[in-house]
Design an enzyme around this catalytic site. Structure first.
Site: not given
Ligand code: IPM
Ligand code: MG
Length: 356
Positions: A135, A190, A222, A246, A250
Site C-alpha cells: 500500500y 506468503k 491462500d 484487507d 472482507d
Molecule cells: C479498507 C478499505 C480501504 C483499504 C480502501 C478504501 C483504501 O478497503 O479499509 O479495507 O484498502 O484499506
Molecule cells: Mg478493504
C-alpha cells in the site's frame, strides 16, 4: 474529549449520523466536530484530504470515520482519489494497528452464507498492519487523466516492503491482544513465494520468544482464505500485512452475516485512533436510507473503549446492539423471513432506545 467526525461519501453520511446520535444519547460531554473527507472534500476543496481536515484529525483524541469512494472518481489522478484520504489519515497519524473483530451474533447465525454450525459462536480478531506493505511501497506508472489510459507506458508496478520495526510492533500488538483472549495467534504470510513475507515470518517468530504463553502458528494467505470458509472457528487472533488483511477481513465479515456488522479500530502508539466500519461507501445504495449503521455504531463503541477510556459506555452500546438484534430488527442486508425490516434511521433510534 474531542472527536473528529468525518462521514465521507456514499452511505458514510447516513451511518455516521446514526453513530453520532448514539454517542450524544450517552451524555458523555464529547466535543464532536465535523469535517469533509474523500470525494465530498474533493468537490468542496479540490482535495480528498484537505489540510484543515488533517489538522482537525491530528488534534482530536479520536476520529469517527464513515467511508470514502465513488466510481465517478475512478478517472481522477491517483493522489486526488477519495481513497487517498483514508490512506493519508492512516499514514499521517501513524495508525499502524488495525483491529477488525469478526463476531457472529447468535441472532444472525442464519444470515451468514455458511452453515450455522460453522459460524455459531464465532469470534475472530483480525489484526491488520495498516501503514506499510504494498500500500505504501514505491509505485511506478501513473494513469494519465483525463482519458484514463496509461499513455504510452508499457509497465506499472507497486513495491511490497516491510521494515523490521514495522513487523515487530504489529507482532507485539497481536501477542498482547492474544493474552486477553484465548492465547493463540495465527500469522498469515506468503513466505513460500515472497521475500517480504519470509522476513515477516522470521520476525514474528523472533518476537514470539517474548511471549512463551502464546501459541503461534503460521499459514499461507491462500490457505488462510480457504480455512476461513472451511473451518473459521479454528482461528482466534490473526495477524497479517496490510494487503492480505484487507482481503481476509472482507472475507471474514461475511461469516458474521453481513459486512454491515463489522467495526474497526486503527490505533497509533499514543492510542489515538480512527474508528470506521470495515465496509465501503456503497454508492449503489447511498441516499436510500437502507444501509446498516451497526458497524459504525459498534466502531463508536470501540472508540469509547480504546481511545476515550469509557469502557462502560462501550459495553452499553454493544449490549444495546444485541438487544435490537434480539428484538428482531434488521436492515436489508441482514433481513430474513420472520424478522422486521427497518431503515438506517430506525435502526439507530432502536439502539438509542435500547441504551436505556
Ligand atoms: C479498507 C478499505 C480501504 C483499504 C480502501 C478504501 C483504501 O478497503 O479499509 O479495507 O484498502 O484499506
Ligand atoms: Mg478493504
Amino acid at each position: 474529549m474531542k472527536i473528529a467526525v468525518l462521514p465521507g461519501d456514499g452511505i458514510g453520511t447516513e451511518i455516521v449520523a446514526q453513530a453520532v446520535k448514539v454517542l450524544e444519547a450517552l451524555d458523555l460531554n464529547l466535543e464532536m466536530e465535523h469535517a469533509l473527507v474523500g470525494g465530498a472534500a474533493f468537490e468542496a476543496h479540490g482535495h480528498p484530504l484537505p489540510e484543515s481536515t488533517l489538522k482537525l484529525a491530528k488534534e482530536s483524541d479520536a476520529i469517527l470515520f464513515g467511508a470514502v469512494g465513488d466510481w465517478k472518481y475512478d478517472k481522477l489522478d491517483r493522489p486526488l482519489r477519495p481513497e487517498q484520504a483514508i490512506l493519508g489519515l492512516r499514514k499521517n497519524l501513524g495508525l499502524f494497528a488495525n483491529f477488525r473483530p469478526a463476531i457472529c451474533y447468535e441472532e444472525l447465525v442464519g444470515a451468514s452464507s455458511l452453515k450455522p454450525e460453522l459460524v455459531s459462536g464465532l469470534d475472530i480478531l483480525i489484526i491488520r498492519e495498516l501503514t506499510g506493505d504494498i500500500y505504501f511501497g514505491q509505485p511506478r506508472g501513473r494513469r494519465v487523466s483525463p482519458d484514463g489510459a496509461f499513455a504510452g507506458a508499457d509497465e506499472a508496478f507497486d513495491t511490497m516492503r516491510y521494515t523490521r520495526p514495522e513487523v515487530e510492533r504489529i507482532a507485539r500488538v497481536a501477542f498482547e491482544a492474544a493474552r486477553k483472549r484465548s492465547k493463540r495467534v495465527t500469522s498469515v504470510d506468503k513466505a513460500n513465494v515472497l521475500e517480504t513475507f519470509q522476513f515477516w515470518k522470521d520476525i514474528v517468530i523472533e518476537v514470539h520468544k517474548d511471549y512463551p504463553d502464546i501459541a503461534l502458528d503460521h499459514m499461507y494467505v491462500d490457505n488462510a482464505a480457504m480455512q476461513l470458509v472451511k473451518e473459521p472457528k479454528r482461528f482466534d487472533v490473526v495477524v497479517t500485512g496490510n494487503m492480505f488483511g484487507d482481503i481476509l477481513s472482507d472475507e471474514a465479515s461475511m461469516l458474521t452475516g453481513s459486512i454491515g456488522m463489522l467495526p474497526s479500530a486503527s490505533l497509533n502508539t499514543k492510542n489515538q485512533g480512527l474508528y470506521e466500519p470495515s465496509h465501503g461507501s456503497a454508492p449503489d445504495i447511498a441516499g436510500q436510507g437502507i444501509a446498516n449503521p451497526l458497524a459504525t455504531i459498534l466502531s463508536a463503541a470501540m472508540m469509547l473503549r480504546f481511545s476515550l477510556n469509557q469502557s462502560e459506555a462501550a459495553d452499553r452500546i454493544e449490549a444495546a446492539v444485541k438487544t435490537v438484534l434480539a428484538q428482531g430488527l434488521r436492515t436489508a442486508d441482514i433481513h430474513s423471513p420472520g424478522t422486521q425490516k427497518v431503515s438506517t434511521a430506525q435502526m439507530g433510534q432502536a439502539v438509542i432506545k435500547a441504551l436505556a
